[in-house]
Each structure stands twice: as structure tokens, then as C-alpha cells.
Design a protein around this motif. Structure first.
Motif, PDB file in Angstrom:
ATOM      1  N   GLY A 262       0.797  -1.223   0.000  1.00 38.03           N
ATOM      2  CA  GLY A 262       0.000   0.000   0.000  1.00 38.03           C
ATOM      3  C   GLY A 262       0.826   1.269   0.000  1.00 38.03           C
ATOM      4  O   GLY A 262       2.030   1.266   0.262  1.00 38.03           O
ATOM      5  N   ASP A 263       0.161   2.369  -0.318  1.00 38.37           N
ATOM      6  CA  ASP A 263       0.779   3.698  -0.413  1.00 38.37           C
ATOM      7  C   ASP A 263       1.942   3.719  -1.401  1.00 38.37           C
ATOM      8  O   ASP A 263       2.968   4.379  -1.164  1.00 38.37           O
TER       9      ASP A 263
ATOM     10  N   HIS B 205      -3.207   6.256   1.121  1.00 36.55           N
ATOM     11  CA  HIS B 205      -2.822   7.227   0.099  1.00 36.55           C
ATOM     12  C   HIS B 205      -3.337   6.840  -1.281  1.00 36.55           C
ATOM     13  O   HIS B 205      -3.389   7.678  -2.171  1.00 36.55           O
ATOM     14  N   GLY B 206      -3.686   5.580  -1.455  1.00 32.03           N
ATOM     15  CA  GLY B 206      -4.240   5.153  -2.735  1.00 32.03           C
ATOM     16  C   GLY B 206      -5.743   5.314  -2.829  1.00 32.03           C
ATOM     17  O   GLY B 206      -6.322   5.198  -3.919  1.00 32.03           O
TER      18      GLY B 206
ATOM     19  N   LEU C   2      -5.916   3.201  -5.803  1.00 32.68           N
ATOM     20  CA  LEU C   2      -4.840   3.183  -6.796  1.00 32.68           C
ATOM     21  C   LEU C   2      -3.861   2.038  -6.587  1.00 32.68           C
ATOM     22  O   LEU C   2      -3.243   1.570  -7.549  1.00 32.68           O
ATOM     23  N   ASP C   3      -3.686   1.577  -5.355  1.00 36.69           N
ATOM     24  CA  ASP C   3      -2.794   0.435  -5.113  1.00 36.69           C
ATOM     25  C   ASP C   3      -3.322  -0.816  -5.805  1.00 36.69           C
ATOM     26  O   ASP C   3      -2.575  -1.530  -6.482  1.00 36.69           O
TER      27      ASP C   3
ATOM     28  N   ILE D 163      -3.037 -12.410  -6.631  1.00 40.30           N
ATOM     29  CA  ILE D 163      -4.134 -12.338  -5.664  1.00 40.30           C
ATOM     30  C   ILE D 163      -4.347 -10.856  -5.341  1.00 40.30           C
ATOM     31  O   ILE D 163      -3.546 -10.238  -4.627  1.00 40.30           O
ATOM     32  N   ILE D 164      -5.411 -10.304  -5.887  1.00 43.54           N
ATOM     33  CA  ILE D 164      -5.697  -8.869  -5.751  1.00 43.54           C
ATOM     34  C   ILE D 164      -7.077  -8.717  -5.117  1.00 43.54           C
ATOM     35  O   ILE D 164      -8.062  -9.226  -5.657  1.00 43.54           O
TER      36      ILE D 164
END
Length: 266
Positions: free
Chosen positions: A60-61, A116-117, A134-135, A158-159
Motif C-alpha cells: 500500500g501507499d 494514500h491510494g 490506486l494500489d 491475488i488482488i
């Protein structure tokens, strides 16, 4: 290479690049030095263990989407707009996969989503869902780049769709949980905030920018170092100190007791 029955694997945490902040170029250069240093060290680790599986974790971020009111230093600290941030981060992730994949027979690429994403508006309110991030979008894009390439068929992606926490059984009876860390809010320090969360073999978080590790029963809670070279002015001047940049990597094992070893920051 022929696939083997995995008893040990390597985990690499890609945490808090925050592409778009000052010294982004320095951050990119330092990050790839870290990746090549991990490969150099892999030769030594393979003298002790059979390591043919890699778990690459987006923590992340990775982009700096703070052009709204939830960050006190948001927009004026950004050197690149959102499109350019995504282009740089996408190229970083693509190159990372190209560098690492020839050295492993089995690869899992997974990610979690940072604050932040998150796409927000107004006073930091979410535009749509947790998954509108966004991540996750970065990993969606890169997974589609590789999905039809024969040389990368050994990658499993894996998302998450809309979950902030992702738990995966990376080895038999061995679970890795990743979470950015921003929603773990109660505690005097980073360790205290996340130590109460999740029953898993290893819990890895980003968000806090500095390394820490806490052993609790048979669990390990580990905080990833960030590749943020901006100076972190707001964090420093509000009493938070500064965090040494780096990329965190360690091993996980299918065994009783401690299921981890060889924690390093590169």
C-alpha cells in the motif's frame, strides 16, 4: 526449472513508495538497489534452505494520491500528477517482476490497499468503495500485462476486490496476512496498534514507515520499511521522528514453532 515441494519461501514487502513526493528519482534508484541486493543475498540463503517460491507483497501507499483534505501536506508536496505517478509505479512493478521471476519456480504476487491510494473527495470522504484504490488498480494493470506471457505463467496473482486485509496460506498450515496498517488505530505505538489484530502465522503491515517486529505466541507481527526519501517533514515536525528507507524481506517456513527467519532490510 522443475517445481519442488515448498517448505521455505521468500517474502518481499513493497511498502510506501509514495511515488510523486520530493526525491522520487532517488527513491526509485534506492529501491532497485534493494531488489538487486536481495538477489545477491538469496545466493547465501540458498546455502541453508531450498528457496524456490517467492511471495511479492504490495503493502500500500505506492502512489501519493493526497490531493484532497485528508492529508495536511497533500497537494503542495507532490511533484507529479496522478497519471505520472501511476506510470512510474507501474514501470517499477513491471521491472521488479522481470528481475525476480527468473530466479523462482513459483511466485505469488498479492497486495493490500493503503490510505494514500484511496480515492476521496471533500474532507477525505470516500468517493465510492474501499476497493476504489490506486494500489489495487496498479496491480490490476500489471497483472494484465503479464497474464498472457508464457515466461510468466508461474505467477499467481491475488488482488483484493474490496477488503483491506488479505490472508493467504502460502505454505501448508502457514498463513501470511497483509494489511496496510492505517485502520489499526488503538495503541500507544505502531506495534501496540497492530499486535491485537488477526490470528495468523505472520502479519505484515506498512504505513508506519519504520521496521519493527513483535513475536506474540506463535505469531510474528512485522512492519515494513518504506522507500520514502522525501524527508517526511510533516511526520518529523509533529514529533514522529524519521524512518530509515529500505525494502523488507524475510523467509517463511512450514514447520512447528517459529515459521519465519532471516528478516532483513535492504
Amino acid at each position: 526449472k522443475k517445481k519442488v515441494k515448498h517448505e521455505t519461501l521468500m517474502v518481499i514487502g513493497l511498502a510506501d513508495w509514495q511515488i510523486g513526493k520530493p526525491n522520487t528519482e532517488k527513491a526509485v534508484e534506492a529501491y532497485f538497489k534493494s531488489i538487486y541486493a536481495i538477489l545477491d543475498d538469496l545466493k547465501n540463503l540458498r546455502k541453508k534452505y531450498t528457496i524456490e517460491k517467492l511471495v511479492l507483497c504490495g503493502m500500500g501507499d505506492l502512489l501519493e494520491n493526497c490531493s484532497n483534505n485528508f492529508s495536511p501536506t497533500g497537494l503542495f508536496e507532490q511533484l507529479y500528477d496522478n497519471r505520472t505517478q501511476m506510470k512510474i509505479a507501474r514501470r517499477m512493478l513491471v521491472k521488479t517482476i522481470k528481475i525476480l521471476t527468473p530466479h523462482f519456480t513459483d511466485i505469488t504476487v498479492m497486495c493490500c490497499m493503503g490510505n494514500h491510494g484511496q480515492k476521496r473527495q471533500g474532507k477525505g470522504n470516500f468517493e465510492t468503495t474501499y476497493g476504489d484504490n490506486l494500489d489495487a488498480e496498479l496491480f490490476d494493470n500489471v497483472s494484465e500485462i503479464f497474464q498472457d506471457a508464457p515466461a510468466y505463467k508461474h505467477i499467481k496473482w491475488i488482488i483484493p476486490e474490496n477488503d483491506l486485509t488479505l490472508s493467504v496460506q502460502v505454505l501448508p498450515d502457514t498463513v501470511l496476512t497483509i494489511h496496510h496498517g492505517h485502520s489499526a488505530r488503538h495503541g500507544q505505538n505502531a506495534q501496540a496498534k497492530v499486535v491485537k489484530v488477526y490470528d495468523t502465522s505472520v502479519l505484515m503491515v506498512g504505513h508506519f514507515h519504520h521496521h519493527f517486529s513483535v513475536e506474540l505466541d506463535e505469531r510474528l507481527i512485522i512492519g515494513c520499511s518504506a522507500q520514502d526519501h522525501s524527508g517526511q517533514q510533516y511526520f518529523v515536525e509533529t514529533g514522529g521522528g524519521s524512518a530509515i528507507p529500505g525494502t523488507t524481506a524475510f523467509l517463511m517456513h512450514n514447520k512447528e514453532g517459529r515459521k519465519w527467519s532471516d528478516i532483513n532490510i535492504y
